[in-house]
Design a protein around this motif. Structure first.
Motif, PDB file in Angstrom:
ATOM      1  N   SER A   1      42.468  36.128  78.362  1.00  0.00           N
ATOM      2  CA  SER A   1      42.732  36.085  79.589  1.00  0.00           C
ATOM      3  C   SER A   1      42.995  37.638  79.892  1.00  0.00           C
ATOM      4  O   SER A   1      42.146  38.294  80.572  1.00  0.00           O
ATOM      5  CB  SER A   1      42.281  34.671  80.513  1.00  0.00           C
ATOM      6  N   TYR A   2      44.278  37.864  79.790  1.00  0.00           N
ATOM      7  CA  TYR A   2      45.133  39.021  80.469  1.00  0.00           C
ATOM      8  C   TYR A   2      44.390  40.191  80.125  1.00  0.00           C
ATOM      9  O   TYR A   2      43.916  41.629  80.721  1.00  0.00           O
ATOM     10  CB  TYR A   2      46.030  39.200  80.770  1.00  0.00           C
TER      11      TYR A   2
ATOM     12  N   LYS B   1      40.879  40.820  81.588  1.00  0.00           N
ATOM     13  CA  LYS B   1      40.626  41.218  83.190  1.00  0.00           C
ATOM     14  C   LYS B   1      40.925  42.427  83.321  1.00  0.00           C
ATOM     15  O   LYS B   1      40.290  43.055  84.711  1.00  0.00           O
ATOM     16  CB  LYS B   1      41.588  39.730  84.054  1.00  0.00           C
ATOM     17  N   ASN B   2      41.799  43.015  82.439  1.00  0.00           N
ATOM     18  CA  ASN B   2      42.830  44.320  82.766  1.00  0.00           C
ATOM     19  C   ASN B   2      42.022  45.527  81.943  1.00  0.00           C
ATOM     20  O   ASN B   2      42.846  46.521  81.620  1.00  0.00           O
ATOM     21  CB  ASN B   2      44.377  44.600  82.126  1.00  0.00           C
TER      22      ASN B   2
END
Length: 460
Positions: free
Chosen positions: A293-294, A297-298
């Motif tokens: 997810s990190y 998302k980035n």
């Protein structure tokens, strides 16, 4: 309370009216006791005294003594049974169990800390903060201390069994202990001493000989006999006997052990976006989901190759070595996730059947089997870390003594706090392998040293 010598203020015989009042107080304080049991505890005509004393800290305590034995004490208008009373009424209070090594600390005035508790297969008794509880040792139902619960059972489990569990008020062998106890054989099921001795000899616990006419003498005692090493007091009633025997007959089931991960300070920036902080405990699947997810998302997934992840400053600081931070710009997903798991601190969760999970940091130590040389070049097998898997070293020793037909001893494990080790004469790794893997069904990865078993055709 009685860890140090106290000062006696008065010692007087109790009046009849005071006996009746005390019976009423006992009935109110311990409703589990029946009328006959209360009358037995506070007899009508036998010697009964009230001793008023000051404990070493200045507390004013009233002790009720029957036949020279302290049976109850009163502190700040609260009535407490002594451990000697609990030997006759072991079901009077909820009982928690600890290791024999802990008793010395309790006698010295220490409180019982939660890491010293032994969690039985049936789970911990359900108590609330402030409840009066009994404390016993593994392998023996006879309570050795009484104390007040510092937290509820639910709070104990939530804490991971850490912190102070019980404020200890009184212990066996403290300054309230009588010098000795007299037992009336006529009140036992044997009725006569000769019948008792005959039964013990038939069970090969003692040897009895008539050294002079009409006088029987005990000439030998098997102190390692399972009946002695696992001594328990007789049950007070058929109902409690059924309950206790039922609990002892419950088969052992291995705990469910799950590897977990703890977020260290060096990785908090990576996990804070997902709501986690330093010390948060996560499962492996949760870690993977957070990292994926990190990255998404980035916008760190490589546009040309979806199997690669670009490393931003946070990822670089968290997972790269110092000499890599200016040379490694991307990593494959597998490598990224593997490095993240390696950088996290290890933790684990232990769940026994029917109990709440217990989470601890670090790696669980496997059951360790080693061989050692003793006097006259004799070989012995040593087993450690049984307690972590809910196994009672004293019970394991008794089983191995019978299966191996060899002597066993249980001693403090060197370098391990409040832990015991079992020592069996000879190389008994085969028997241990069968007991742990086959009968107890423990996964092989949690037992180390099985390769030390004697090879076929060679002497042990």
């Amino acid at each position: 309370m009685f860890a140090k010598a106290f000062r006696v203020k008065s010692n007087t015989a109790i009046k009849g009216s005071d006996r009746r009042k005390l019976r009423a107080d006992v009935t109110a304080a311990f409703p589990a006791l029946g009328t006959d049991q209360v009358s037995e505890l506070v007899p009508g005509k036998e010697e009964f005294n009230t001793v008023k004393l000051y404990a070493h800290r200045g507390d004013a305590v009233t002790v009720y003594v029957s036949g020279g034995n302290p049976i109850l004490f009163e502190l700040e208008k609260n009535l407490y049974p002594t451990v000697y009373t609990l030997w006759s009424y072991p079901d009077l209070l909820p009982t928690f169990t600890t290791w024999p090594l802990v008793l010395e600390k309790l006698v010295g005035g220490a409180d019982l800390m939660l890491p010293g508790l032994v969690v039985p297969p049936a789970g911990l008794p359900q108590v609330q903060r402030g409840d009066l509880c009994a404390i016993a040792l593994v392998g023996n139902r006879a309570p050795v201390a009484i104390g007040v619960a510092a937290m509820s059972t639910a709070e104990m489990l939530t804490s991971g069994l850490k912190g102070r569990g019980f404020s200890v008020l009184h212990t066996y062998q403290d300054h309230l202990c009588p010098e000795g106890r007299q037992l009336d054989i006529k009140k036992s099921s044997y009725r006569k001493l000769s019948k008792f001795l005959q039964q013990m000899q038939q069970e090969h616990i003692i040897q009895v000989k008539e050294l002079s006419k009409g006088v029987e003498s005990i000439v030998a005692v098997d102190w390692k006999h399972p009946r002695i090493t696992s001594f328990v007091i007789p049950e007070p009633s058929p109902t409690s006997q059924t309950i206790q025997e039922g609990s002892r007959e419950q088969p052992y089931h291995p705990p469910d052990i799950k590897s977990l991960y703890c977020v260290p300070a060096s990785m908090t920036l990576l996990f804070q976006e997902s709501g986690h902080k330093k010390g948060s405990i996560l499962e492996g699947a949760e870690v993977r989901a957070i990292i994926i997810s990190y990255a998404k998302k980035n916008d760190l997934v490589d546009a040309d190759n979806k199997n690669l992840v670009k490393l931003d400053p946070i990822l670089c600081d968290c997972i790269l070595e110092k000499d890599e931070q200016h040379t490694v710009m991307k990593l494959p997903w597998d490598s990224l996730l593997t490095r993240c798991l390696e950088k996290l601190q290890p933790a684990y969760q232990v769940t026994f059947p029917g109990q709440e999970p217990i989470v601890k940091k670090g790696k669980i130590c496997p059951i360790d089997i080693t061989l050692a040389q003793r006097a006259s070049n004799k070989k012995v097998t040593v087993v450690r870390n049984l307690e972590a898997y809910g196994l009672d070293p004293c019970l394991v020793a008794a089983i191995l003594q019978q299966r191996c037909q060899a002597s066993t001893t249980v001693t403090p494990a060197p370098g391990a706090k409040d832990s015991l080790q079992v020592q069996i004469q000879g190389n008994q790794v085969h028997h241990l392998s069968w007991l742990l893997l086959e009968e107890y069904q423990l996964p092989r990865k949690y037992v180390q040293g099985l390769e030390k078993a004697p090879r076929p055709g060679k002497k042990k």
